[in-house]
Design a protein around this motif. Structure first.
Motif, short mmCIF file in Angstrom:
data_model
loop_
_atom_site.label_atom_id
_atom_site.label_comp_id
_atom_site.label_asym_id
_atom_site.label_seq_id
_atom_site.Cartn_x
_atom_site.Cartn_y
_atom_site.Cartn_z
N THR A 58 5.96 -9.57 0.40
CA THR A 58 6.87 -8.61 -0.21
C THR A 58 6.79 -7.27 0.52
OG1 THR A 58 5.23 -7.85 -1.83
CG2 THR A 58 6.66 -9.67 -2.49
N HIS A 59 7.92 -6.58 0.56
CA HIS A 59 7.97 -5.23 1.11
C HIS A 59 8.72 -4.36 0.12
CE1 HIS A 59 9.20 -1.79 3.51
NE2 HIS A 59 8.27 -2.13 4.38
N GLU A 60 8.01 -3.39 -0.45
CA GLU A 60 8.60 -2.55 -1.48
C GLU A 60 8.01 -1.16 -1.44
OE1 GLU A 60 9.55 -2.68 -6.29
OE2 GLU A 60 7.82 -3.77 -5.49
N HIS A 61 8.85 -0.15 -1.35
CA HIS A 61 8.41 1.26 -1.37
C HIS A 61 7.31 1.53 -0.34
CE1 HIS A 61 10.87 1.72 -4.88
NE2 HIS A 61 10.12 0.90 -5.61
N GLY A 62 7.46 0.98 0.84
CA GLY A 62 6.51 1.24 1.91
C GLY A 62 5.25 0.40 1.88
N THR A 63 5.13 -0.50 0.90
CA THR A 63 3.95 -1.35 0.79
C THR A 63 4.29 -2.78 1.19
OG1 THR A 63 3.00 -0.03 -0.99
CG2 THR A 63 2.19 -2.27 -0.76
N LEU A 64 3.58 -3.29 2.16
CA LEU A 64 3.75 -4.65 2.64
C LEU A 64 2.60 -5.50 2.11
CD1 LEU A 64 5.17 -6.75 4.46
CD2 LEU A 64 3.75 -5.91 6.36
N THR A 65 2.92 -6.57 1.37
CA THR A 65 1.92 -7.42 0.76
C THR A 65 2.07 -8.85 1.28
OG1 THR A 65 1.92 -6.09 -1.27
CG2 THR A 65 0.96 -8.29 -1.41
N VAL A 66 0.94 -9.43 1.69
CA VAL A 66 0.89 -10.82 2.12
C VAL A 66 -0.22 -11.48 1.32
CG1 VAL A 66 0.60 -12.42 4.05
CG2 VAL A 66 1.63 -10.16 4.44
N ALA A 67 0.12 -12.36 0.39
CA ALA A 67 -0.90 -12.86 -0.53
C ALA A 67 -0.44 -14.16 -1.18
CB ALA A 67 -1.21 -11.83 -1.61
N TYR A 68 -1.40 -14.86 -1.77
CA TYR A 68 -1.07 -16.00 -2.62
C TYR A 68 -0.67 -15.48 -4.00
CZ TYR A 68 -3.24 -18.95 0.92
OH TYR A 68 -3.56 -19.59 2.10
N GLU A 69 0.21 -16.20 -4.63
CA GLU A 69 0.73 -15.77 -5.91
C GLU A 69 -0.34 -15.71 -6.99
OE1 GLU A 69 4.87 -16.57 -8.34
OE2 GLU A 69 3.87 -18.25 -7.34
N ASP A 70 -1.38 -16.55 -6.88
CA ASP A 70 -2.41 -16.63 -7.92
C ASP A 70 -3.65 -15.80 -7.61
OD1 ASP A 70 -3.25 -18.16 -5.82
OD2 ASP A 70 -3.85 -19.90 -7.01
N MET A 71 -3.58 -14.90 -6.63
CA MET A 71 -4.73 -14.06 -6.27
C MET A 71 -4.34 -12.59 -6.40
SD MET A 71 -6.36 -15.96 -2.94
CE MET A 71 -7.63 -14.69 -2.79
N SER A 72 -4.97 -11.89 -7.33
CA SER A 72 -4.70 -10.47 -7.51
C SER A 72 -5.80 -9.64 -6.86
CB SER A 72 -4.61 -10.12 -9.00
OG SER A 72 -5.86 -10.31 -9.64
N TRP A 73 -5.49 -8.39 -6.55
CA TRP A 73 -6.48 -7.50 -5.94
C TRP A 73 -7.46 -6.95 -6.97
CZ3 TRP A 73 -8.33 -6.20 -1.35
CH2 TRP A 73 -9.04 -5.00 -1.21
N LYS A 74 -6.95 -6.64 -8.16
CA LYS A 74 -7.81 -6.07 -9.19
C LYS A 74 -8.85 -7.08 -9.63
CE LYS A 74 -7.60 -3.64 -13.62
NZ LYS A 74 -6.71 -3.15 -14.70
N GLY A 75 -10.10 -6.68 -9.60
CA GLY A 75 -11.19 -7.57 -10.00
C GLY A 75 -11.39 -8.73 -9.07
N PHE A 76 -11.01 -8.56 -7.79
CA PHE A 76 -11.05 -9.67 -6.83
C PHE A 76 -12.44 -10.29 -6.73
CE2 PHE A 76 -11.52 -11.23 -2.43
CZ PHE A 76 -10.46 -12.12 -2.39
N LEU A 77 -13.45 -9.50 -6.44
CA LEU A 77 -14.81 -10.04 -6.28
C LEU A 77 -15.45 -10.38 -7.61
CD1 LEU A 77 -16.38 -7.94 -3.39
CD2 LEU A 77 -15.30 -10.18 -3.30
N LYS A 78 -15.21 -9.56 -8.64
CA LYS A 78 -15.82 -9.83 -9.93
C LYS A 78 -15.34 -11.15 -10.50
CE LYS A 78 -16.73 -5.04 -11.30
NZ LYS A 78 -16.45 -3.98 -12.31
N SER A 79 -14.07 -11.44 -10.29
CA SER A 79 -13.52 -12.69 -10.79
C SER A 79 -14.19 -13.88 -10.09
CB SER A 79 -12.01 -12.73 -10.56
OG SER A 79 -11.49 -13.98 -10.92
N PHE A 80 -14.41 -13.74 -8.79
CA PHE A 80 -15.05 -14.84 -8.06
C PHE A 80 -16.50 -15.02 -8.47
CE2 PHE A 80 -17.61 -16.46 -4.57
CZ PHE A 80 -16.95 -17.63 -4.28
#
Length: 299
Positions: A58-80
């Motif tokens: 996705t590209h929105e408001h200057g932010t380019l994101t390349v990711a899997y749909e089921d992986m969020s950034w928030k709590g990334f390591l804690k969740s794992f």
């Protein structure tokens, strides 16, 4: 600005004409390379081999994101760390290369993927699980948090923050004004660039070994201690105290403009000295009594 979205399920190349100020990448297995460039061309994405679920771009408001749909950034390591990923979620891999403006800010999350971030000066944050990460020629604030993956930072001029459970940290030609590192069992090896000037360094480990190679002449107030490990120093101006149990290295090198603090519970600590330009690095780098294992890592 409207949002643009792509679903990438096979090798593909994309170019983004709109400005990119921030980059967010989250991948599992494979490789990811984020390269900063000073040219005026558009940001570019190349996805090589890809197995498993597609990547959502996705590209929105200057932010380019390349990711899997089921992986969020928030709590990334804690969740794992708490739940781990299911066996099904590990069955995926991608080879991702991004070329973006050097001034962009980068957030990279990697599970089992080998990652390289280079040429970025807008700030970099990396969260990794088991893959190794290389950080090359970065400016701005740099933070790397890992579970077991190792991090190598080369010619990083910004402030460096590192936190890990068992991953190692290696700093080559360290030119940053500040290094803060905290690990449970990972080793830390720092080789400081003599042209960088006085540095502010604080390292903490439970059982990992610590080796720091300082320029000669050095300029720092030194305080290093271990509860049960061994200590060695190549600098005659520093004092080693304690024979049984806790040991300390203290003193001032040069004017004492910089600070160097290192603390471990059971790990060894070695303060090494960079050889002169015409010296033999295999005989002069560590100084007398340098632990062979740590000496090999630095050399």
């Amino acid at each position: 600005m409207t949002q643009s979205t792509w679903t990438v399920s096979e090798p593909q190349k994309l170019s983004f004409d709109a400005p990119v100020a921030e980059v967010r990448v989250r991948v599992v297995n494979g490789t990811v390379n984020v390269v900063g460039t000073e040219d005026d061309g558009p940001a570019r994405l190349e996805v090589g081999r890809i197995d498993g679920p597609p990547l959502i771009v996705t590209h929105e408001h200057g932010t380019l994101t390349v990711a899997y749909e089921d992986m969020s950034w928030k709590g990334f390591l804690k969740s794992f760390e708490k739940n781990g990923f299911s066996r099904e979620s590990w069955q995926r891999s991608a080879e991702v290369t991004l070329t973006v403006p050097a001034a962009a800010r980068v957030e990279l999350g990697a599970v089992g993927a080998a990652a390289v971030v280079s040429g970025i000066r807008g700030g970099t944050e990396v969260k990794g699980v088991s893959g190794d990460t290389a950080l090359v020629g970065l400016a701005g604030a740099v933070r790397a948090d890992t579970v077991s993956g190792s991090v190598e930072a080369q010619s990083v001029t910004g402030e460096l923050r590192f936190k890990s459970v068992s991953g190692d940290l290696t700093v080559v030609d360290g030119a940053g004004a500040s290094v803060r590192a905290d690990s449970v069992s990972g080793d830390m090896v720092l080789d400081l660039d003599p042209a960088a000037g006085p540095a502010d360094i604080a390292l903490t480990s439970v059982s990992g070994e610590v080796a720091i190679r300082l320029p000669h002449p050095a300029d720092a107030r030194v305080e290093a201690h271990t509860a049960s490990g061994s200590v060695r120093t190549a600098f005659e101006d520093l004092r080693v105290s304690g024979q049984w149990g806790a040991k300390r290295i203290t003193g001032t090198l040069g004017a004492g403009t910089g600070t160097l603090k290192a603390s471990t519970v059971s790990g060894a600590i070695a303060l090494l000295r960079r050889p002169a330009a015409d010296a033999d690095p295999f005989t002069d780098a560590g100084g007398p009594g340098t632990p062979p294992a740590l000496d090999k890592k630095v050399l």
